[in-house]
Scaffold this active site. Structure first.
Site, PDB file in Angstrom:
ATOM      1  N   PHE A   1      28.539  15.500  39.480  1.00 55.46           N
ATOM      2  CA  PHE A   1      27.629  14.366  39.331  1.00 55.46           C
ATOM      3  C   PHE A   1      26.716  14.634  38.148  1.00 55.46           C
ATOM      4  CE2 PHE A   1      23.810  11.901  39.626  1.00 55.46           C
ATOM      5  CZ  PHE A   1      24.304  10.635  39.857  1.00 55.46           C
TER       6      PHE A   1
ATOM      7  N   LYS B   1      14.512  15.250  36.269  1.00 53.28           N
ATOM      8  CA  LYS B   1      13.903  15.224  37.601  1.00 53.28           C
ATOM      9  C   LYS B   1      12.549  15.948  37.682  1.00 53.28           C
ATOM     10  CE  LYS B   1      17.876  13.733  40.144  1.00 53.28           C
ATOM     11  NZ  LYS B   1      19.288  14.065  40.058  1.00 53.28           N
TER      12      LYS B   1
ATOM     13  N   ASP C   1      24.013  21.728  33.474  1.00 50.85           N
ATOM     14  CA  ASP C   1      23.256  20.575  33.962  1.00 50.85           C
ATOM     15  C   ASP C   1      22.384  21.055  35.117  1.00 50.85           C
ATOM     16  OD1 ASP C   1      22.186  18.336  35.092  1.00 50.85           O
ATOM     17  OD2 ASP C   1      24.042  17.162  35.093  1.00 50.85           O
TER      18      ASP C   1
HETATM   19  C1  LIG Z   1      20.220  13.228  39.184  1.00 51.76           C
HETATM   20  C2  LIG Z   1      21.145  13.955  38.307  1.00 51.76           C
HETATM   21  C3  LIG Z   1      21.492  13.463  37.039  1.00 51.76           C
HETATM   22  C4  LIG Z   1      21.072  12.104  36.544  1.00 51.76           C
HETATM   23  O1  LIG Z   1      19.693  11.947  36.464  1.00 51.76           O
HETATM   24  P1  LIG Z   1      19.080  10.463  36.367  1.00 51.76           P
HETATM   25  O2  LIG Z   1      17.620  10.713  36.081  1.00 51.76           O
HETATM   26  O3  LIG Z   1      19.308   9.817  37.691  1.00 51.76           O
HETATM   27  O4  LIG Z   1      19.766   9.761  35.280  1.00 51.76           O
HETATM   28  C5  LIG Z   1      22.310  14.236  36.239  1.00 51.76           C
HETATM   29  N1  LIG Z   1      22.774  15.424  36.661  1.00 51.76           N
HETATM   30  C6  LIG Z   1      22.465  15.921  37.875  1.00 51.76           C
HETATM   31  C7  LIG Z   1      23.004  17.263  38.279  1.00 51.76           C
HETATM   32  C8  LIG Z   1      21.662  15.212  38.755  1.00 51.76           C
HETATM   33  O5  LIG Z   1      21.395  15.684  39.962  1.00 51.76           O
END
Ligand SMILES: *Cc1c(COP(=O)(O)O)cnc(C)c1O
Length: 426
Positions: free
Chosen positions: A146, A274, A233
């Site tokens: 994700f 986040k 990520d």
């Molecule tokens: C939430 C998330 C995203 C995307 O972030 P948004 O602010 O919702 O665009 C990307 N990578 C990971 C691992 C995430 O948990």
């Protein structure tokens, strides 16, 4: 209806259903206030927040230091665009790059934008530094990843719900199994055009999948061997969530609790979002060293809001809170306690099959099918009992409270969770 009119929960839900796109399926609870580990609904009922807005609110709701930085800056200067300099961005960039030990930072707003930025950066590096022929670069990604919701990102998702009927998709991605080093090496060996390997240190949305010990370090070593960028990520796992400043810090034994200087794995490109704002505002960033980041030249990439002074002030305050309050340490300790307590419960449970996670990013596996309603029903009962969590993938419930939780509060939450689960025992 005026902005300040008080709504009942049902009225608020009805409004969203009628006037909002149905792109989410929220648990029926309408929140109107938050402080630390708690949120309150419109009727004044208090809950423990065990989602933390998908780990954006690591520092706790409405942290006074973050809100203070935000409101002060909002009263002073909010947006200049990057057409001009502002006096906050450089300070934030210095602070963040020193915190995470990279030369440079590229500011964006949301996580998905930061992932997009990392992909563009990786491709440009591939053509201009690695020497891959134009338009031939490939980026290796993992199954069940994700990384966000843009057209390119969902192009390499294998979640049919996120992907179907949004084509045509973006090319240039190779999907391999997560936590499989052999698959990674085979792919790197067979494809000289691979530019990067994009990976979540723990797959959060997929259901908190923690890879085998040493996976990330060995994957990084393979990337080095094949001159491929390791792109971490850490939008969900980063910023103290998993008991270290970054999940890629691993179990490095250095004495500094905040250190990410001698990490188990040092990413070539680090993606943060986040909790980089503590949930106050959308703030995301990509970090890399000069040999990579310097391929980006004026005009190559940008964002009207990225790096605005409010975001910069918030980002700096959010990182300071993590250090000042030693939240990585707290996440580490409380996470161990949480899994130990839940493991004890599971020994005699028929409804829960397991608990897994790292720091305060954990999940329990419900003994039922992915299609069953059991996990949803458990979350509804948890809500009634004063704790908010949400199923991910049908039969998995993620537990990720704010990291400012105390031990007493955590034990209180364990009691709520185990009491609730007991009512579902077969
Ligand atoms: C939430 C998330 C995203 C995307 O972030 P948004 O602010 O919702 O665009 C990307 N990578 C990971 C691992 C995430 O948990």
């Amino acid at each position: 209806m005026a902005v300040l009119d008080q709504l009942t929960s049902q009225e608020a839900i009805d409004l969203e259903n009628k006037y909002g796109a149905h792109n989410y399926h929220p648990l029926p609870v309408v929140l109107s206030r938050g402080e630390g580990v708690f949120v309150w609904d419109v009727e004044g009922k208090k809950y423990y927040d065990f989602l933390s807005a998908y780990s954006a609110v690591n520092q706790g709701h409405c942290h006074p230091k973050i809100v203070g930085a935000m409101t002060e800056q909002a009263k002073t200067l909010t947006l200049t665009s990057r057409a001009f300099y502002n006096d906050m961005l450089g300070k934030f960039e210095k602070y963040a790059t020193e915190t995470f030990h990279f030369d440079k930072l590229l500011p964006m707003n949301t996580g998905a934008e930061a992932v997009e930025t990392a992909l563009k950066l990786c491709r440009k590096w591939a053509y201009e530094v690695k020497g891959i022929d134009e338009n031939e670069a490939e980026i290796v990604v993992c199954e069940n990843n994700f990384h966000g919701r843009t057209t390119t990102i969902i192009s390499f998702s294998n979640d049919p719900v996120a992907r179907k009927n949004f084509g045509p998709y973006t090319n240039g991605f190779i999907k391999i199994e997560y936590d499989n080093l052999e698959a990674l090496e085979d792919t790197l060996k067979a494809n000289p055009n691979v530019a990067g390997f994009l990976v979540e240190p723990i797959q959060g949305e997929a259901g908190v999948y923690v890879p085998s010990e040493g996976y990330l370090a060995k994957a990084k070593a393979l990337c080095e061997k094949y001159n491929v960028l390791f792109i971490a990520d850490e939008v969900q796992t980063g910023i103290a969530r998993t008991g270290r400043l970054l999940a890629t810090c691993g179990n490095c034994s250095c004495a500094d609790k905040h250190c990410s200087g001698t990490p188990e794995v040092k990413a070539d490109i680090l993606i943060l979002g986040k909790a980089l704002s503590g949930g106050a505002y959308p703030v995301s960033a990509v970090l890399a060293n000069n040999d990579i980041m310097d391929v980006i030249k004026p005009g190559n990439h940008g964002s009207t809001f990225g790096g605005n002074p409010v975001a910069a002030a918030i980002g700096m305050a959010a990182l300071e809170v993590i250090k000042d309050e030693e939240l990585a340490n707290n996440a580490q300790e409380l996470g161990e306690l949480f899994r130990a307590e839940l493991s004890k419960f599971i020994e005699t449970s028929s409804i829960v099959n397991g608990v897994r996670g790292k720091g305060l990013l954990n999940a329990i596996l419900i003994n039922d099918t992915e299609e069953s309603e059991t996990a949803w029903n458990i979350c509804m009962k948890l809500r009634d009992n004063g704790l908010l969590a949400k199923p991910t993938h049908g039969n998995i419930i993620r537990f990720a409270p704010p990291l400012v939780m105390t031990k007493e509060q955590l034990l209180d939450c364990v009691a709520i969770i185990t009491k609730t689960l007991k009512a579902f025992e077969k």
